[in-house]
Design an enzyme around this catalytic site. Structure first.
Site, PDB file in Angstrom:
ATOM      1  N   THR A 188      97.537  20.392  53.089  1.00  0.00           N
ATOM      2  CA  THR A 188      98.164  21.123  51.986  1.00  0.00           C
ATOM      3  C   THR A 188      99.676  21.122  52.167  1.00  0.00           C
ATOM      4  O   THR A 188     100.193  20.720  53.214  1.00  0.00           O
ATOM      5  CB  THR A 188      97.677  22.584  51.944  1.00  0.00           C
ATOM      6  OG1 THR A 188      98.253  23.295  53.053  1.00  0.00           O
ATOM      7  CG2 THR A 188      96.159  22.678  52.008  1.00  0.00           C
ATOM      8  N   LYS A 222      99.324  35.696  61.508  1.00  0.00           N
ATOM      9  CA  LYS A 222      97.896  35.452  61.290  1.00  0.00           C
ATOM     10  C   LYS A 222      97.031  36.362  62.159  1.00  0.00           C
ATOM     11  O   LYS A 222      95.940  36.773  61.746  1.00  0.00           O
ATOM     12  CB  LYS A 222      97.581  33.977  61.547  1.00  0.00           C
ATOM     13  CG  LYS A 222      98.198  33.031  60.517  1.00  0.00           C
ATOM     14  CD  LYS A 222      97.747  33.382  59.106  1.00  0.00           C
ATOM     15  CE  LYS A 222      98.308  32.449  58.053  1.00  0.00           C
ATOM     16  NZ  LYS A 222      97.843  32.785  56.690  1.00  0.00           N
ATOM     17  N   TYR A 278     104.494  32.455  63.044  1.00  0.00           N
ATOM     18  CA  TYR A 278     103.330  32.169  62.185  1.00  0.00           C
ATOM     19  C   TYR A 278     102.051  32.707  62.827  1.00  0.00           C
ATOM     20  O   TYR A 278     101.246  33.381  62.169  1.00  0.00           O
ATOM     21  CB  TYR A 278     103.216  30.665  61.965  1.00  0.00           C
ATOM     22  CG  TYR A 278     102.012  30.245  61.148  1.00  0.00           C
ATOM     23  CD1 TYR A 278     101.967  30.472  59.771  1.00  0.00           C
ATOM     24  CD2 TYR A 278     100.922  29.614  61.745  1.00  0.00           C
ATOM     25  CE1 TYR A 278     100.873  30.087  59.015  1.00  0.00           C
ATOM     26  CE2 TYR A 278      99.822  29.223  60.998  1.00  0.00           C
ATOM     27  CZ  TYR A 278      99.798  29.462  59.639  1.00  0.00           C
ATOM     28  OH  TYR A 278      98.706  29.082  58.889  1.00  0.00           O
TER      29      TYR A 278
END
Length: 325
Positions: free
Chosen positions: A242, A209, A205
Site C-alpha cells: 500500500t 501501534k 510507528y
C-alpha cells in the site's frame, strides 16, 4: 546510549518484518467466510480513500452498510466514493473530512456525525502513516503518535455513547483498531510519548501501534464491566503493498518493489481481516482480542500489562482534554 535507544529497537523491528515475510511466504492469506448482510448498519472507516481502508469501505458497502469514509483529502475522498458507487454495492457510501492530526478536526467530525442523528454500528480506525521524518502536529504531538493513535483514541471516545446506543445484546457495535506486527517490538515511553529524546521513525510507528493494542484491551474491559454492547478488536493485516511505504528512501523503494510483488499481501487481502472483525458472525460479542490472518493470536507480552494500559489511558485523556471515565 544511542546504541540502546535507536539501533537495538531498529534491529527488533526489522526482525519482526522478516518474520512476517517468512510467514507470508509459506502461508496463504485467509479466505473470508460468507458474511451476513449488513443492511441498515452504519460504519465509519478512517483513511478509507485508498489502500486497506478503501477496500474495507468497499466491502462493507457491498454488504449493505451505510459507509462514511473519513479522510483529509477531499478530492481523493470524492474519487473513492465514485469508484465504490460504480460497483455493484447495496449500501450507501459518502465522504466526510477528518484530519486525525488535529484534535479540533476530530471534535468537529464527531460533532457533525452526532448532529445527523445516525446510529453507529462499526468504527474502523484504519488511517495511519509510517516512516516520517521527525515532525510535530499543530497540537504539538509527534506525528505517528497523533495520527495513528491519539486521534483515534479521541474519535472513539467522542463516538462511544453513539456506539453504545446503537448496539444491543446479540448485535454489538464494533470498533476495529488497525495495528501491526511492529507492535511486538514497540515500547511506550510514558515519560517521552513524543519521542523527543531519541527519535526513530520506526520506533515512533511501533509505539503508536502498541498504544492501539493497549487501548483496545483497556477500553474493552471497561465496556465489559459496564455491560455495554460494544466490542473492540485489534487487527494485523500483515505486510501489505500500500502507499504506507511511500515514505521509504528512494533506494529502499527500489529494493522493496520486487519483494512486494512476490511476498506482500494485496490491499484486498490486507482488508480481509478488518472486514472480518467488522462483520463476521463468528466475531459477534467477541472483543479484547488481536486478530491476524483470520485467527485470534497472542499479541506482545507488553500489551497485556494492565498497569501500562491504565497509565496510557489516563495520560491520553489528559492529552486530548477528556475527563477520565
Amino acid at each position: 546510549m544511542w546504541l540502546l535507544s535507536v539501533l537495538v529497537p531498529l534491529l527488533k523491528l526489522h526482525f519482526c518484518g522478516i518474520k512476517v515475510l517468512l510467514y507470508q511466504t509459506f502461508n496463504r492469506s485467509f479466505t473470508l467466510p460468507v458474511l451476513p448482510k449488513q443492511n441498515g448498519r452504519v460504519a465509519i472507516v478512517t483513511g478509507g480513500t485508498r489502500g486497506i481502508g478503501f477496500e474495507t469501505a468497499k466491502h462493507l458497502a457491498r454488504l449493505g452498510m451505510h459507509v462514511v469514509i473519513a479522510g483529509n483529502e477531499r478530492e481523493e475522498g470524492a474519487a473513492a466514493v465514485r469508484r465504490i458507487q460504480e460497483e455493484d454495492c447495496e449500501g450507501k457510501v459518502e465522504f466526510a473530512f477528518l484530519d486525525l492530526t488535529s484534535l479540533k478536526s476530530v471534535r468537529q467530525f464527531a460533532q457533525a456525525f452526532q448532529n445527523r442523528g445516525l446510529p453507529l454500528h462499526v468504527l474502523v480506525n484504519n488511517a495511519g502513516t509510517m516512516m516520517l521524518p521527525e515532525r510535530q502536529t499543530q497540537d504539538g504531538f509527534e506525528f505517528h503518535f497523533a495520527l495513528n493513535y491519539l486521534g483515534h483514541f479521541l474519535l472513539t471516545n467522542l463516538l462511544l455513547d453513539t456506539l453504545k446506543r446503537s448496539g444491543r445484546q446479540g448485535h454489538c457495535s464494533r470498533v476495529v483498531n488497525m495495528s501491526s506486527a511492529t507492535h511486538y517490538a514497540g515500547v511506550v515511553h510514558m515519560d517521552d510519548l513524543n519521542r523527543r529524546n531519541s527519535y526513530s521513525s520506526l520506533g515512533a510507528y511501533a509505539q503508536s501501534k502498541l498504544a492501539l493494542v493497549l487501548f483496545t484491551y483497556y477500553l474493552q474491559e471497561q465496556l465489559r464491566a459496564g455491560g455495554f454492547p460494544v466490542t473492540l478488536s485489534a487487527v494485523d493485516p500483515g505486510m501489505v503493498n500500500t502507499p504506507l511505504y511511500d515514505n521509504l528512501w528512494s533506494i529502499a523503494q527500489a529494493l522493496k518493489k520486487p519483494v512486494a510483488k512476490i511476498l506482500f499481501r494485496t490491499p484486498v487481502q490486507g482488508a480481509s481481516i478488518s472486514v472480518y472483525a467488522a462483520a463476521a458472525a463468528e466475531m459477534e460479542g467477541v472483543g479484547g482480542c488481536y486478530l491476524y490472518n483470520g485467527h485470534r493470536t497472542q499479541s506482545s507480552d507488553t500489551s497485556y500489562n494492565s498497569e501500562l494500559q491504565a497509565e496510557l489511558w489516563k495520560k491520553s485523556c489528559e492529552l486530548v482534554g477528556l475527563e477520565e471515565a
